[in-house]
Design an enzyme around this catalytic site. Structure first.
Site, PDB file in Angstrom:
ATOM      1  N   HIS A 152      43.624  13.787  39.922  1.00 21.88           N
ATOM      2  CA  HIS A 152      43.326  14.387  41.225  1.00 21.88           C
ATOM      3  C   HIS A 152      43.118  15.894  41.014  1.00 21.88           C
ATOM      4  O   HIS A 152      43.996  16.704  41.308  1.00 21.88           O
ATOM      5  CB  HIS A 152      44.477  14.112  42.202  1.00 21.88           C
ATOM      6  CG  HIS A 152      44.156  14.373  43.644  1.00 21.88           C
ATOM      7  ND1 HIS A 152      44.337  13.429  44.641  1.00 21.88           N
ATOM      8  CD2 HIS A 152      43.680  15.464  44.276  1.00 21.88           C
ATOM      9  CE1 HIS A 152      43.989  13.941  45.813  1.00 21.88           C
ATOM     10  NE2 HIS A 152      43.592  15.185  45.610  1.00 21.88           N
ATOM     11  N   TYR A 186      37.294  12.390  56.515  1.00 27.66           N
ATOM     12  CA  TYR A 186      37.809  13.436  57.393  1.00 27.66           C
ATOM     13  C   TYR A 186      36.859  13.872  58.492  1.00 27.66           C
ATOM     14  O   TYR A 186      37.303  14.350  59.517  1.00 27.66           O
ATOM     15  CB  TYR A 186      38.148  14.689  56.573  1.00 27.66           C
ATOM     16  CG  TYR A 186      39.345  14.549  55.669  1.00 27.66           C
ATOM     17  CD1 TYR A 186      40.615  14.870  56.131  1.00 27.66           C
ATOM     18  CD2 TYR A 186      39.212  14.099  54.359  1.00 27.66           C
ATOM     19  CE1 TYR A 186      41.729  14.758  55.307  1.00 27.66           C
ATOM     20  CE2 TYR A 186      40.322  13.982  53.531  1.00 27.66           C
ATOM     21  CZ  TYR A 186      41.576  14.311  54.013  1.00 27.66           C
ATOM     22  OH  TYR A 186      42.677  14.195  53.205  1.00 27.66           O
ATOM     23  N   ASN A 218      38.080   8.424  51.171  1.00 24.27           N
ATOM     24  CA  ASN A 218      38.729   9.546  51.855  1.00 24.27           C
ATOM     25  C   ASN A 218      37.789   9.986  52.957  1.00 24.27           C
ATOM     26  O   ASN A 218      36.623  10.305  52.691  1.00 24.27           O
ATOM     27  CB  ASN A 218      38.956  10.720  50.899  1.00 24.27           C
ATOM     28  CG  ASN A 218      40.029  10.414  49.863  1.00 24.27           C
ATOM     29  OD1 ASN A 218      40.681   9.372  49.909  1.00 24.27           O
ATOM     30  ND2 ASN A 218      40.230  11.332  48.931  1.00 24.27           N
ATOM     31  N   ARG A 277      50.900   6.965  48.040  1.00 26.80           N
ATOM     32  CA  ARG A 277      49.860   7.341  47.069  1.00 26.80           C
ATOM     33  C   ARG A 277      50.168   8.718  46.490  1.00 26.80           C
ATOM     34  O   ARG A 277      50.390   9.675  47.235  1.00 26.80           O
ATOM     35  CB  ARG A 277      48.488   7.349  47.761  1.00 26.80           C
ATOM     36  CG  ARG A 277      47.396   7.808  46.838  1.00 26.80           C
ATOM     37  CD  ARG A 277      45.992   7.782  47.421  1.00 26.80           C
ATOM     38  NE  ARG A 277      45.184   8.571  46.506  1.00 26.80           N
ATOM     39  CZ  ARG A 277      44.416   9.601  46.845  1.00 26.80           C
ATOM     40  NH1 ARG A 277      44.281   9.943  48.113  1.00 26.80           N
ATOM     41  NH2 ARG A 277      43.772  10.267  45.923  1.00 26.80           N
ATOM     42  N   GLU A 292      37.771  11.502  44.211  1.00 34.15           N
ATOM     43  CA  GLU A 292      36.593  12.221  44.699  1.00 34.15           C
ATOM     44  C   GLU A 292      35.759  12.938  43.651  1.00 34.15           C
ATOM     45  O   GLU A 292      35.590  14.173  43.711  1.00 34.15           O
ATOM     46  CB  GLU A 292      37.027  13.261  45.737  1.00 34.15           C
ATOM     47  CG  GLU A 292      37.805  12.699  46.893  1.00 34.15           C
ATOM     48  CD  GLU A 292      38.224  13.769  47.905  1.00 34.15           C
ATOM     49  OE1 GLU A 292      38.365  14.934  47.512  1.00 34.15           O
ATOM     50  OE2 GLU A 292      38.396  13.432  49.073  1.00 34.15           O
ATOM     51  N   GLU A 325      42.627   8.412  52.185  1.00 36.85           N
ATOM     52  CA  GLU A 325      43.016   9.659  52.856  1.00 36.85           C
ATOM     53  C   GLU A 325      42.322   9.754  54.201  1.00 36.85           C
ATOM     54  O   GLU A 325      41.133   9.446  54.318  1.00 36.85           O
ATOM     55  CB  GLU A 325      42.585  10.911  52.063  1.00 36.85           C
ATOM     56  CG  GLU A 325      43.437  11.247  50.882  1.00 36.85           C
ATOM     57  CD  GLU A 325      42.949  12.483  50.134  1.00 36.85           C
ATOM     58  OE1 GLU A 325      42.429  13.419  50.771  1.00 36.85           O
ATOM     59  OE2 GLU A 325      43.096  12.489  48.899  1.00 36.85           O
TER      60      GLU A 325
HETATM   61  C1  BGC Z   1      41.547  15.936  48.797  1.00 41.18           C
HETATM   62  C2  BGC Z   1      42.926  16.481  49.090  1.00 41.18           C
HETATM   63  C3  BGC Z   1      42.829  17.563  50.144  1.00 41.18           C
HETATM   64  C4  BGC Z   1      42.251  16.961  51.403  1.00 41.18           C
HETATM   65  C5  BGC Z   1      42.173  17.902  52.592  1.00 41.18           C
HETATM   66  C6  BGC Z   1      40.689  15.739  50.022  1.00 41.18           C
HETATM   67  O1  BGC Z   1      39.378  16.063  49.683  1.00 41.18           O
HETATM   68  O2  BGC Z   1      41.635  14.758  48.043  1.00 41.18           O
HETATM   69  O3  BGC Z   1      43.475  16.935  47.895  1.00 41.18           O
HETATM   70  O4  BGC Z   1      44.050  18.183  50.368  1.00 41.18           O
HETATM   71  O5  BGC Z   1      40.940  16.534  51.129  1.00 41.18           O
HETATM   72  O6  BGC Z   1      41.266  18.911  52.355  1.00 41.18           O
END
Ligand code: BGC
Length: 527
Positions: free
Chosen positions: A152, A340, A338, A107, A198, A412
């Site tokens: 992006h 995290y 995405n 990607r 995002e 992501e």
């Molecule tokens: C973004 C990336 C970023 C990653 C880690 C995501 O929100 O798409 O560009 O590097 O988070 O922070």
């Protein structure tokens, strides 16, 4: 029978130990490639500004990040993307390392100012087009599916200066023109398009907190020279959704049948858990998801913002015309996620909160990573990112339930270690924690899939250490270590782990992922 206090205490203790053990064992579950469906895309992800460099080469114009990074104080250590990972010059070597991972997809995103340096006002830059064409061709030669994000975070600065970029509806036509330029030039070979990475995070970072360009915000969120944190994020996101919908409409009418690809958008997602074990905070956790995730996905599936947002916002929440609603609801083949982190949510309607939680734009929710000083999961190199693998399963479940199990890709998911003084390459490449992270998150994803979620791919953020926006280069998400002096790429332990994980399987060829055999339910072919 009489039950003593001690017995009750022992029972409680036993059930606590049991649920803790259950949670630990489900999060430590081993994960294998074979637990994922055949044809599942496994990849790594990057974005143009974060890796390319070559800031003004071959006809590229300055973009919003080029300008922002050169304003003193904006970025940690004064870092910029001027050189980044020099991917513009090293892309062939980079495709070799992508290939060596054994992934079947990669990607990446297209730099708007490289392809259309002046937007609609100027010509297409042939050198920009050639650069991405070569990337796509070389990926395909190696059997790697290009999974392309059109936008992006980076756009020509000229659009900012001419009409305020995303704050203006004029940006919609600019975006459609850019997207169409991409379909025209690359769509014969690209089967997976995501329009915007995002929109929700971008609206928040650039127009609420003022930390990304154009750095708009107002009190209590920040101290910027202009902006209105209570309303601008709403207008900006509105323009992004309509830009996506109009671009998708062009794709469907002019390109999709001929080119046979699919189009989606990418949401930044977080999972929320109640801070206190009370109904108010359970409601707050739901509201936080509505005000952050459903804010951008509800209009694309149901044609309007979530009812919770209509309830708490006044007229500042924009409306869609019936024509726009129609375009929006026909614009998605899949949802990119995405993911995290997971945070605690605290109600701010009936409880006292700090001033930023106490606003409609935040859904009257205060989010925090800590309860009584104890973090919700292990800390990482990002202040608000904690390791909470169960969050992956829950977020997939949320999207599955709310959006009728529309096909999803995890576009992501990744880990950066907490920064330490004087850390050397030798330490950073021994990234056992990153391996643990991905194993746990993949196991959680596999559980969601076993529960029926239609997830079709997983991309690790990121292929290599790169420019982590306002945090600069010291926050390292890569599977490959990048030396900032020599720009040499070195595989970390996690790169070797990923390659091993992928090769111990029979389903890793691009033919398995061929969109021909990839039946998207409810794809809209309008012609
Ligand atoms: C973004 C990336 C970023 C990653 C880690 C995501 O929100 O798409 O560009 O590097 O988070 O922070």
């Amino acid at each position: 029978m009489k039950v003593t206090v001690t017995q009750i205490f022992l029972l409680l203790l036993l059930s606590l130990v049991h649920s803790f053990a259950e949670q630990r064992s489900s999060e430590e579950e081993e994960v294998e490639r074979s637990q994922f469906p055949s044809g599942f895309l496994f990849g790594a992800a990057t974005s143009s500004y974060q890796i390319e460099g070559a800031v003004l080469e071959d006809g590229k114009s300055p973009n919003n990040w080029d300008v922002f990074c050169h304003i003193p104080g904006g970025i940690k250590n004064g870092d910029t993307g001027d050189i980044a990972d020099d991917h513009y010059h090293q892309f062939l070597e980079d495709i070799e390392i992508i290939h060596s991972l054994g992934v079947n997809a990669y990607r990446f995103s297209i730099s708007w100012s490289r392809v259309l340096p002046r937007g609609r006002l100027g010509e297409v830059n042939p050198k920009g087009v050639m650069f991405y064409s070569k990337i796509i061709d070389n990926l395909l030669l190696k059997g790697i599916e290009p999974y392309v994000t059109i936008y992006h975070h980076d756009h020509p600065q000229e659009l900012e200066e001419r009409f305020g970029a995303w704050l203006s509806p004029l940006m919609q036509e600019e975006f459609v023109h850019f997207a169409e330029t991409c379909f025209e030039n690359f769509g014969d070979r690209v089967k997976y398009w995501t329009t915007i990475n995002e929109p929700n995070l971008l609206a928040e970072m650039a127009y609420l907190w003022g930390r990304y360009p154009p750095a708009h915000c107002s009190a209590p969120f920040g101290n910027c020279s202009s902006g209105n944190s209570d309303t601008e994020p709403l207008f900006v996101l509105h323009n992004m959704l309509l830009s996506h919908a109009k671009a998708a409409n062009i794709y469907r009418h002019k390109y999709q049948l001929k080119q046979g690809g699919f189009i989606g958008i990418i949401a930044n997602t977080l999972m929320c858990e109640p801070l206190r074990d009370i109904e108010l905070d359970r409601e707050a956790a739901k509201r936080a998801l509505a005000f952050y995730i459903a804010w951008m996905l509800d209009p694309l599936v149901f044609g309007d913002y979530p009812p919770e947002m209509r309830q708490y916002h006044g007229n500042e929440l924009p409306r869609f015309t019936s024509e726009e609603t129609k375009l929006l609801t026909q614009s998605l083949d899949f949802i990119g996620i995405n993911h995290y982190t997971t945070l605690y949510a605290k109600d701010c309607i009936h409880s006292t909160c700090s001033s930023d939680g106490d606003r409609a734009i935040q859904g009257f929710v205060y989010l925090t990573g800590e309860r009584h000083g104890v973090p919700i999961g292990e800390r990482t190199g990002m202040r608000r990112f904690f390791i909470v693998p169960r969050g992956m399963e829950k977020i997939i479940e949320y999207v599955k339930e709310r959006y009728n199990n529309m096909p999803m890709f995890v576009t992501e998911n990744g880990y950066s270690p907490p920064e330490k003084e004087d850390e050397q390459e030798e330490d950073l490449v021994q990234d056992a924690k990153r391996i643990e992270f991905h194993k746990a998150y993949l196991a959680a994803l596999a559980r969601a899939i076993r529960n029926g979620a239609d997830v079709r791919g997983y991309f690790i953020w990121s292929l290599m250490d790169n420019f982590e926006w306002v945090y600069g280069y010291n926050t390292r998400f890569g599977l490959y270590y990048v030396d900032r002096q020599t720009l040499r790429r070195t595989p970390k332990l996690s790169a070797r782990w990923y390659a091993n994980f992928l090769t111990n399987s029979g389903h890793n060829h691009v033919e398995d992922a061929n969109p021909g055999s990839f039946k998207i339910k409810d794809a809209y072919f309008l012609d």
